[in-house]
Design a protein around this motif. Structure first.
Motif, PDB file in Angstrom:
ATOM      1  N   PHE A 237       0.887  -1.169   0.067  1.00 42.03           N
ATOM      2  CA  PHE A 237      -0.016  -0.083  -0.033  1.00 42.03           C
ATOM      3  C   PHE A 237       0.865   0.993  -0.141  1.00 42.03           C
ATOM      4  N   GLU A 238       0.492   2.230  -0.691  1.00 41.16           N
ATOM      5  CA  GLU A 238       1.381   3.422  -0.813  1.00 41.16           C
ATOM      6  C   GLU A 238       0.794   4.558   0.040  1.00 41.16           C
ATOM      7  N   LEU A 239       1.388   5.251   0.632  1.00 39.15           N
ATOM      8  CA  LEU A 239       0.752   6.888   1.311  1.00 39.15           C
ATOM      9  C   LEU A 239       1.265   7.892   0.553  1.00 39.15           C
ATOM     10  N   ASP A 240       0.319   8.792  -0.222  1.00 39.61           N
ATOM     11  CA  ASP A 240       0.784   9.844  -0.797  1.00 39.61           C
ATOM     12  C   ASP A 240       0.661  11.029   0.191  1.00 39.61           C
ATOM     13  N   PRO A 241       1.785  11.548   0.647  1.00 41.76           N
ATOM     14  CA  PRO A 241       1.800  12.702   1.566  1.00 41.76           C
ATOM     15  C   PRO A 241       1.253  13.976   1.015  1.00 41.76           C
ATOM     16  N   TRP A 242       1.228  14.109  -0.265  1.00 37.90           N
ATOM     17  CA  TRP A 242       0.581  15.348  -0.819  1.00 37.90           C
ATOM     18  C   TRP A 242      -0.679  15.493  -0.910  1.00 37.90           C
ATOM     19  N   LEU A 243      -1.454  14.556  -0.743  1.00 36.95           N
ATOM     20  CA  LEU A 243      -2.908  14.560  -0.729  1.00 36.95           C
ATOM     21  C   LEU A 243      -3.527  15.506   0.539  1.00 36.95           C
ATOM     22  N   ARG A 244      -2.891  15.165   1.461  1.00 35.94           N
ATOM     23  CA  ARG A 244      -3.397  15.854   2.664  1.00 35.94           C
ATOM     24  C   ARG A 244      -2.336  17.157   3.460  1.00 35.94           C
ATOM     25  N   ALA A 245      -1.480  17.260   2.631  1.00 35.71           N
ATOM     26  CA  ALA A 245      -0.483  18.199   2.990  1.00 35.71           C
ATOM     27  C   ALA A 245      -1.119  19.512   2.767  1.00 35.71           C
ATOM     28  N   LYS A 246      -0.475  20.423   3.446  1.00 38.63           N
ATOM     29  CA  LYS A 246      -0.842  21.972   3.351  1.00 38.63           C
ATOM     30  C   LYS A 246       0.323  22.790   3.167  1.00 38.63           C
ATOM     31  N   ARG A 247      -0.002  23.714   2.088  1.00 29.96           N
ATOM     32  CA  ARG A 247       1.172  24.637   1.807  1.00 29.96           C
ATOM     33  C   ARG A 247       1.476  25.620   2.864  1.00 29.96           C
ATOM     34  N   ILE A 248       2.840  25.814   3.311  1.00 30.10           N
ATOM     35  CA  ILE A 248       3.071  26.943   4.182  1.00 30.10           C
ATOM     36  C   ILE A 248       3.286  28.234   3.680  1.00 30.10           C
ATOM     37  N   ASP A 249       2.231  29.086   4.017  1.00 36.18           N
ATOM     38  CA  ASP A 249       2.120  30.506   3.476  1.00 36.18           C
ATOM     39  C   ASP A 249       2.146  30.539   2.161  1.00 36.18           C
TER      40      ASP A 249
END
Length: 361
Positions: free
Chosen positions: A177-189
């Motif tokens: 199984f893969e975990l895509d961290p970009w899906l739930r990540a938030k841009r900093i400023d």
């Protein structure tokens, strides 16, 4: 508090607990402070326990000098690495390459002081479609490409190592199984830096721990990381637990959580918790460390090992030097490039390894 059969291990656990929980230290009589230093160094937690040892005046002048040398060396290394990372991130911003910090770069902010969380390298996720631009940036900053196999591009510039992740895991080799961290990540400023979601960060930390656990063992620092993460954030376990199930590490994670309660909250351990703690205290932060002699034996002899070091497999070479995928006939040239880079940037390490290879039984 739960006690092992080793006084130095007991004192180390007490120091860690008192530091992270801010509670009184439970002293352990008869511990060898030099052995404690060696254990804390192998586990990469001496930055975590030294302040309390100093505060409680538990060290002789000679012992303090040894600890202080470790501390000053770590401070110097950390300052250098921080400056190198900052310069690289500025270039990522200039080039518009999205990135996010991983592992220790995230977890250190959960500690009472970020300097308490030691790191052997820096891990950064990046937009893998910009790999060619990243390599140009790193070479312009004086880094050499040590490896590009698996999930990362590994760049070195002693004493700094930065691992740029294309993906979190090598799918099918580590997890199905893969975990895509970009899906739930938030841009900093208004930057190109993203912050990893706290739930994904906890999941990734447990997956990373399990990888080391099954691959040779994992040290007590992993338990410290889990404690500060659990203690320092709010989590959606309706999302986390099913994800851990999909990674097939739900039982392992439960044992880790239970061991956190054993060490930090006086819960009675079961056999699984005792066994895991024994593994964690057994060797280094990342488990058993193979010596050159071990690797020689695994390779089938010194000559075969030397050939493997000089001429690594095509899989490693093609992963490290992307140009080979379109121009495989350049393989002999890139073997020379690799030897040149190793000698230029890691000369002392190469010399040390050669001396060990030449040793007679």
């Amino acid at each position: 508090m739960y006690k092992t059969n080793n006084k130095e291990a007991d004192l180390l656990l007490n120091l860690i607990r008192a530091t992270l929980k801010g509670e009184p230290l439970q002293k352990v009589d008869g511990a060898d402070m030099n052995a404690l230093l060696e254990l804390a160094n192998r586990q990469q937690v001496y930055n975590l326990v030294l302040p309390l040892l100093e505060q409680k005046k538990m060290l002789t002048d000679a012992e303090y000098k040894s600890w202080r040398n470790y501390k000053l060396s770590e401070i110097t290394k950390t300052l250098t690495i921080n400056n190198e990372r900052k310069a690289v991130c500025e270039k990522l911003e200039e080039q518009g390459i999205d990135y996010m910090f991983l592992k220790g770069l995230v977890i250190r902010d959960y500690y009472p002081k970020s300097s308490m969380r030691q790191m052997s390298d820096n891990d950064i996720m990046f937009d893998a479609s910009r790999a060619d631009d990243l390599i140009k940036i790193m070479k312009a900053q004086g880094f050499y490409l040590a490896s590009a196999g698996g999930a990362t591009y590994d760049f070195g510039k002693p004493p700094c190592t930065i691992e740029f992740h294309r993906t979190l895991f090598i799918k099918k080799e580590q997890y199905d199984f893969e975990l895509d961290p970009w899906l739930r990540a938030k841009r900093i400023d208004d930057t190109h830096q993203f912050a990893m979601d706290s739930d994904d960060n906890l999941i990734y930390s447990l997956c990373h721990m399990y990888k080391h656990y099954v691959g040779g063992g994992c040290g007590i620092r992993f338990l410290c990381d889990t404690y500060v993460l659990l203690n320092g954030g709010e989590y959606d376990f309706d999302y986390i637990n099913p994800t851990l199930e999909r990674f097939n590490i739900a039982d392992f994670s439960k044992t880790v959580f239970n061991l956190v309660d054993v060490v930090f909250n006086d819960k009675e351990p079961g056999e699984d918790e005792k066994a895991l703690l024994c593994v964690m205290l057994g060797d280094t932060v990342f488990g058993k460390t193979l010596t050159v002699e071990d690797k020689i034996n695994q390779s089938g002899g010194r000559f075969k090992y030397l050939l493997e070091r000089i001429f690594p497999s095509k899989k490693i070479m093609f992963g490290t030097y992307q140009k080979l995928n379109s121009a495989p006939y350049l393989l002999p040239y890139y073997y020379m490039v690799r030897l040149h880079d190793r000698w230029k940037y890691n000369r002392n390490k190469v010399k040390s390894e050669l001396r060990q290879i030449q040793k007679k039984d």
